[in-house]
Design an enzyme around this catalytic site. Structure first.
Site, PDB file in Angstrom:
ATOM      1  N   HIS A   1     -13.327   3.321  -7.798  1.00  0.00           N
ATOM      2  CA  HIS A   1     -14.183   2.708  -8.813  1.00  0.00           C
ATOM      3  C   HIS A   1     -13.385   2.116  -9.971  1.00  0.00           C
ATOM      4  CE1 HIS A   1     -18.435   4.097  -7.710  1.00  0.00           C
ATOM      5  NE2 HIS A   1     -17.662   4.304  -6.662  1.00  0.00           N
TER       6      HIS A   1
ATOM      7  N   HIS B   1     -15.811   6.534   2.888  1.00  0.00           N
ATOM      8  CA  HIS B   1     -17.036   7.332   2.949  1.00  0.00           C
ATOM      9  C   HIS B   1     -16.965   8.481   3.941  1.00  0.00           C
ATOM     10  CE1 HIS B   1     -19.985   4.353   0.835  1.00  0.00           C
ATOM     11  NE2 HIS B   1     -19.033   4.823   0.044  1.00  0.00           N
TER      12      HIS B   1
ATOM     13  N   TRP C   1     -21.712  12.228   4.070  1.00  0.00           N
ATOM     14  CA  TRP C   1     -21.782  11.257   5.155  1.00  0.00           C
ATOM     15  C   TRP C   1     -21.410  11.879   6.494  1.00  0.00           C
ATOM     16  CZ3 TRP C   1     -19.987   9.824   0.288  1.00  0.00           C
ATOM     17  CH2 TRP C   1     -20.581   8.714  -0.309  1.00  0.00           C
TER      18      TRP C   1
END
Length: 386
Positions: free
Chosen positions: A108, A262, A278
């Protein structure tokens, strides 16, 4: 050096979600570190507990990351690597490892880059400041920054920008992921003036442009005849054009980044509004994300789907107003681990171009590891001038 959430929480007298403490010495917070706010930590079992962490203002005592000329001080990256390794195994956080949240922090902090303007990216560590930290997509990352603060205080010569990226590389390597050569030299922003050229919306949103979902009790109405969420093509455009193409990535790199990234960690309803992991083993690198997306059956759910509670899958209920896919069926009991996929994950299976690469990585974990490593290095060096 092991850290425990509760001991540092007591020392720092409460702030955001979670922090850590060094057993070797008692930390003595400054008055600016005291009395911020608490938040709810969502445990893997779905239970909510209140924990604490220091606010951004409490980090200011670490001092500047650059010398007066603006060049980074020389840092002993090998020693800092070893210090980060000591942090990774931590039973007081999520699924027992800090690697996933360190990887998300690096992602991020880097994913704001805009190739057209040369703004954003990991250089600068802008999440230390209020505007970038307040991006909804960065919710919860104050936890990762807090866990790394003792390392920064022990090694003030490393910039926050370099520390956040190095922590992700160490986390990847320790969990069986790619070994990525680290290039230091990022320089922290001295203040928040950089934000004048920035904006929100540079990070991916899980449901952007999809058909609005107004009735939690009738979430299935937002599916088309093929089982795809109506408006998924718009979400594809967002992920491609507004996020990854903006940074200079192609379709294969997009799929590699999502398949490799992920596989780690989980979503928290009190952070992102989405819930659950996930994959089954969320602290180890694998191609499970790709294989499960293609091989498992997925059901669209909302917060109103309380049948998940009765089936031992309460941790998969998103916050009110959000939708996600889960590997569960109503009234069908199974012994499969609880897993979810975001709508922005499922487009990899729905879009023909994305699906080509998804199938390739589902069949070849070694290829995914190599391609993810290359794409993640590229992501974390965008705008750095290396």
């Amino acid at each position: 050096m092991k850290f425990n959430l509760l001991t540092i929480a007591a020392a720092l007298a409460g702030t955001t979600e979670a922090f850590v403490s060094a057993p070797r010495q008692q930390l003595k917070p400054s008055s600016s570190a005291l009395n911020n706010y608490s938040t709810v930590k969502w445990s893997p079992s779905g239970a909510a507990t209140t924990t604490f962490a220091p606010s951004q203002s409490s980090f200011s005592s670490a001092g500047p990351a650059t010398n007066p000329s603006g060049c980074p001080f020389h840092a002993n990256y090998d020693a800092i690597r070893e210090e980060i390794k000591l942090l990774l195994d931590n039973p007081s956080w999520d699924d027992g490892s800090l690697a996933p949240i360190f990887i998300r922090l690096a992602w991020h902090s880097s994913g704001t880059y805009d190739v057209a303007t040369g703004t954003g990216g990991s250089n600068g560590a802008g999440m230390r400041f209020q505007n970038e930290a307040a991006d909804p997509e960065n919710a919860g990352l104050e936890v990762a920054r807090a866990f790394l603060e003792p390392v920064k205080r022990k090694f003030p010569e490393i910039s926050y920008s370099d520390l956040w990226i190095l922590a992700a590389y160490v986390g990847l390597e320790a969990t069986g992921g790619p070994v990525i050569p680290f290039q230091g030299g990022r320089v922290d922003h001295p203040d928040e003036s950089y934000w004048e050229q920035m904006s929100y919306g540079r990070l991916p949103a899980a449901e952007k442009y999809c058909c609005p979902h107004l009735d939690d009790s009738n979430v299935q109405s937002s599916l088309d005849e093929s089982g795809k969420v109506k408006g998924w093509e718009g979400l594809c455009t967002h992920v491609r054009d507004e996020v990854f193409y903006r940074m200079g990535f192609n379709d294969q790199e997009i799929v590699a980044l999502l398949c490799g990234g992920h596989v780690y960690g989980r979503c928290h309803p009190n952070f992102s509004g989405y819930a659950g992991p996930w994959v089954e083993d969320m602290t180890k690198f694998s191609n499970e994300y790709a294989t499960d997306m293609l091989e498992d059956e997925w059901t669209l759910v909302s917060h109103a789907d309380d049948w998940l509670d009765a089936q031992g899958a309460a941790e998969l209920r998103p916050a009110p107003g959000n939708r996600q896919f889960v590997n569960k069926k109503k009234y069908v009991l199974d012994d499969e681990p609880n897993q979810m996929m975001l709508l922005s994950d499922m487009i990899l299976a729905w879009d023909p171009e994305f699906r080509t690469y998804l199938e390739m990585y589902a069949a070849d974990e070694a290829r995914l590891k190599a391609d993810f490593g290359a794409a993640f290095k590229k992501l974390t060096e965008l705008g750095c001038g290396f």
